[in-house]
Write an enzyme that holds these catalytic residues in place. Structure first.
Site, PDB file in Angstrom:
ATOM      1  N   GLY A  91      33.777  26.234  -3.629  1.00  0.00           N
ATOM      2  CA  GLY A  91      32.955  25.235  -4.315  1.00  0.00           C
ATOM      3  C   GLY A  91      33.506  24.996  -5.710  1.00  0.00           C
ATOM      4  O   GLY A  91      34.271  25.819  -6.228  1.00  0.00           O
ATOM      5  N   GLN A 149      33.529  22.540 -14.561  1.00  0.00           N
ATOM      6  CA  GLN A 149      34.581  23.565 -14.579  1.00  0.00           C
ATOM      7  C   GLN A 149      35.948  22.950 -14.909  1.00  0.00           C
ATOM      8  O   GLN A 149      36.879  23.667 -15.265  1.00  0.00           O
ATOM      9  CB  GLN A 149      34.651  24.317 -13.239  1.00  0.00           C
ATOM     10  CG  GLN A 149      33.405  25.165 -12.972  1.00  0.00           C
ATOM     11  CD  GLN A 149      33.472  25.862 -11.628  1.00  0.00           C
ATOM     12  OE1 GLN A 149      33.081  25.300 -10.606  1.00  0.00           O
ATOM     13  NE2 GLN A 149      33.976  27.083 -11.617  1.00  0.00           N
ATOM     14  N   CYS A 170      33.538  33.542  -9.188  1.00  0.00           N
ATOM     15  CA  CYS A 170      33.553  32.196  -9.782  1.00  0.00           C
ATOM     16  C   CYS A 170      34.960  31.925 -10.298  1.00  0.00           C
ATOM     17  O   CYS A 170      35.556  32.792 -10.942  1.00  0.00           O
ATOM     18  CB  CYS A 170      32.551  32.114 -10.931  1.00  0.00           C
ATOM     19  SG  CYS A 170      32.485  30.492 -11.715  1.00  0.00           S
ATOM     20  N   LEU A 171      35.455  30.733 -10.022  1.00  0.00           N
ATOM     21  CA  LEU A 171      36.802  30.383 -10.491  1.00  0.00           C
ATOM     22  C   LEU A 171      36.859  30.358 -12.017  1.00  0.00           C
ATOM     23  O   LEU A 171      37.943  30.478 -12.582  1.00  0.00           O
ATOM     24  CB  LEU A 171      37.224  29.026  -9.905  1.00  0.00           C
ATOM     25  CG  LEU A 171      37.364  29.021  -8.371  1.00  0.00           C
ATOM     26  CD1 LEU A 171      37.595  27.609  -7.855  1.00  0.00           C
ATOM     27  CD2 LEU A 171      38.487  29.948  -7.919  1.00  0.00           C
ATOM     28  N   HIS A 183      24.742  28.277  -6.788  1.00  0.00           N
ATOM     29  CA  HIS A 183      25.754  28.663  -7.782  1.00  0.00           C
ATOM     30  C   HIS A 183      26.310  27.406  -8.474  1.00  0.00           C
ATOM     31  O   HIS A 183      26.459  27.378  -9.699  1.00  0.00           O
ATOM     32  CB  HIS A 183      26.857  29.458  -7.057  1.00  0.00           C
ATOM     33  CG  HIS A 183      28.067  29.803  -7.860  1.00  0.00           C
ATOM     34  ND1 HIS A 183      28.442  31.099  -8.132  1.00  0.00           N
ATOM     35  CD2 HIS A 183      29.026  29.019  -8.433  1.00  0.00           C
ATOM     36  CE1 HIS A 183      29.569  31.103  -8.838  1.00  0.00           C
ATOM     37  NE2 HIS A 183      29.951  29.848  -9.034  1.00  0.00           N
ATOM     38  N   GLU A 184      26.586  26.358  -7.689  1.00  0.00           N
ATOM     39  CA  GLU A 184      27.157  25.119  -8.254  1.00  0.00           C
ATOM     40  C   GLU A 184      26.126  24.373  -9.101  1.00  0.00           C
ATOM     41  O   GLU A 184      26.452  23.835 -10.161  1.00  0.00           O
ATOM     42  CB  GLU A 184      27.682  24.203  -7.145  1.00  0.00           C
ATOM     43  CG  GLU A 184      28.743  24.793  -6.225  1.00  0.00           C
ATOM     44  CD  GLU A 184      29.886  25.466  -6.938  1.00  0.00           C
ATOM     45  OE1 GLU A 184      30.153  25.139  -8.116  1.00  0.00           O
ATOM     46  OE2 GLU A 184      30.525  26.347  -6.339  1.00  0.00           O
ATOM     47  N   HIS A 236      25.909  25.730 -12.443  1.00  0.00           N
ATOM     48  CA  HIS A 236      26.979  25.249 -13.338  1.00  0.00           C
ATOM     49  C   HIS A 236      26.551  23.959 -14.052  1.00  0.00           C
ATOM     50  O   HIS A 236      26.885  23.754 -15.218  1.00  0.00           O
ATOM     51  CB  HIS A 236      28.257  24.953 -12.546  1.00  0.00           C
ATOM     52  CG  HIS A 236      29.170  26.124 -12.324  1.00  0.00           C
ATOM     53  ND1 HIS A 236      29.764  26.827 -13.356  1.00  0.00           N
ATOM     54  CD2 HIS A 236      29.629  26.703 -11.182  1.00  0.00           C
ATOM     55  CE1 HIS A 236      30.536  27.786 -12.853  1.00  0.00           C
ATOM     56  NE2 HIS A 236      30.476  27.740 -11.531  1.00  0.00           N
TER      57      HIS A 236
HETATM   58  O1  GNR Z   1      35.025  30.314  -4.557  1.00  0.00           O
HETATM   59  C1  GNR Z   1      33.890  30.707  -4.823  1.00  0.00           C
HETATM   60  N1  GNR Z   1      33.315  31.667  -4.043  1.00  0.00           N
HETATM   61  C2  GNR Z   1      31.976  32.021  -4.133  1.00  0.00           C
HETATM   62  C3  GNR Z   1      31.573  33.191  -3.488  1.00  0.00           C
HETATM   63  C4  GNR Z   1      30.256  33.587  -3.523  1.00  0.00           C
HETATM   64  C5  GNR Z   1      29.331  32.828  -4.203  1.00  0.00           C
HETATM   65  C6  GNR Z   1      29.716  31.672  -4.868  1.00  0.00           C
HETATM   66  C7  GNR Z   1      31.038  31.272  -4.825  1.00  0.00           C
HETATM   67  S1  GNR Z   1      31.508  29.796  -5.632  1.00  0.00           S
HETATM   68  C8  GNR Z   1      33.178  30.162  -6.004  1.00  0.00           C
HETATM   69  C9  GNR Z   1      33.880  28.952  -6.596  1.00  0.00           C
HETATM   70  C10 GNR Z   1      33.230  28.574  -7.907  1.00  0.00           C
HETATM   71  O2  GNR Z   1      33.405  29.146  -8.945  1.00  0.00           O
HETATM   72  N2  GNR Z   1      32.380  27.564  -7.878  1.00  0.00           N
HETATM   73  O3  GNR Z   1      31.740  27.196  -8.998  1.00  0.00           O
HETATM   74 NI    NI Z   2      31.550  29.010 -10.168  1.00  0.00          NI
END
Ligand code: GNR
Ligand code: NI
Length: 171
Positions: free
Chosen positions: A46, A51, A94-95, A136-137, A140
């Site tokens: 995601g 980001q 998270c990236l 999670h997104e 952000h």
């Molecule tokens: O790649 C991602 N893996 C992930 C694993 C568990 C819960 C959330 C994520 S999102 C993350 C990519 C990212 O940072 N998205 O904002």
């Molecule tokens: Ni993230």
């Protein structure tokens, strides 16, 4: 189509609240294409536009399993309409918080309303990894990172390591 640079914490730009998109046009579709290129290259499941330093309410995602066909999804102005009382815990990454992982509990299922790649309004009910990733997104878009769900001690430790890492690599 282009791979763009992903911002990493601590960066004040990751804390900004993203703005509602008022039209899904070719410019926005180009941004979503770049987001998917960047996400697949990373690789991740995601990505939120903020980001990449673009504070718009835009998310892309692909939670298909390895070996399955790619299943890119686009979410413009996503809104959580409903979330279950039941929680599910996933080890999140998270990236923008590279190389750190931690368990986060969130509602196990949620229903979201959003605009798709064509600007059509849609609703979807998610569970499992998809529900976790969507939340999670959407975090952000409010300037919230998964580390904000951890204890102060764990969060500070991760952010301190990331700061140190940035000093070493100069990025
Ligand atoms: O790649 C991602 N893996 C992930 C694993 C568990 C819960 C959330 C994520 S999102 C993350 C990519 C990212 O940072 N998205 O904002
Ligand atoms: Ni993230």
């Amino acid at each position: 189509m282009a791979i763009r640079q992903i911002l990493t914490a601590p960066d004040p730009r990751l804390k900004q609240k993203s703005k509602t998109v008022d039209a899904v046009d070719d410019g926005l579709r180009r941004l979503m294409d770049d987001m998917l290129d960047t996400m697949y290259d990373a690789p991740g499941i995601g990505l939120a536009a903020v980001q990449l330093g673009v504070p718009k309410r835009v998310v892309v995602m692909d939670v298909s399993r390895e070996g399955e066909p790619a299943a890119p999804q686009h979410f413009v102005n996503p809104e959580i309409l409903w979330a279950s009382d039941e929680l599910a815990t996933y080890e999140e990454g998270c990236l923008s918080v590279p190389e750190h992982y931690a368990d986060v509990a969130r509602p196990a299922r949620c229903r979201v309303r959003f605009l798709d790649y064509q600007g059509e309004i849609r609703e979807l009910e998610a569970d499992g990894l998809m529900a976790t990733c969507l939340q999670h997104e959407i975090d952000h878009l409010e300037g919230v990172l998964f580390v904000d769900h951890l204890s102060t001690v764990k969060r500070s430790m991760i952010l301190r390591k990331l700061t140190k890492q940035k000093r070493l690599t100069g990025v």
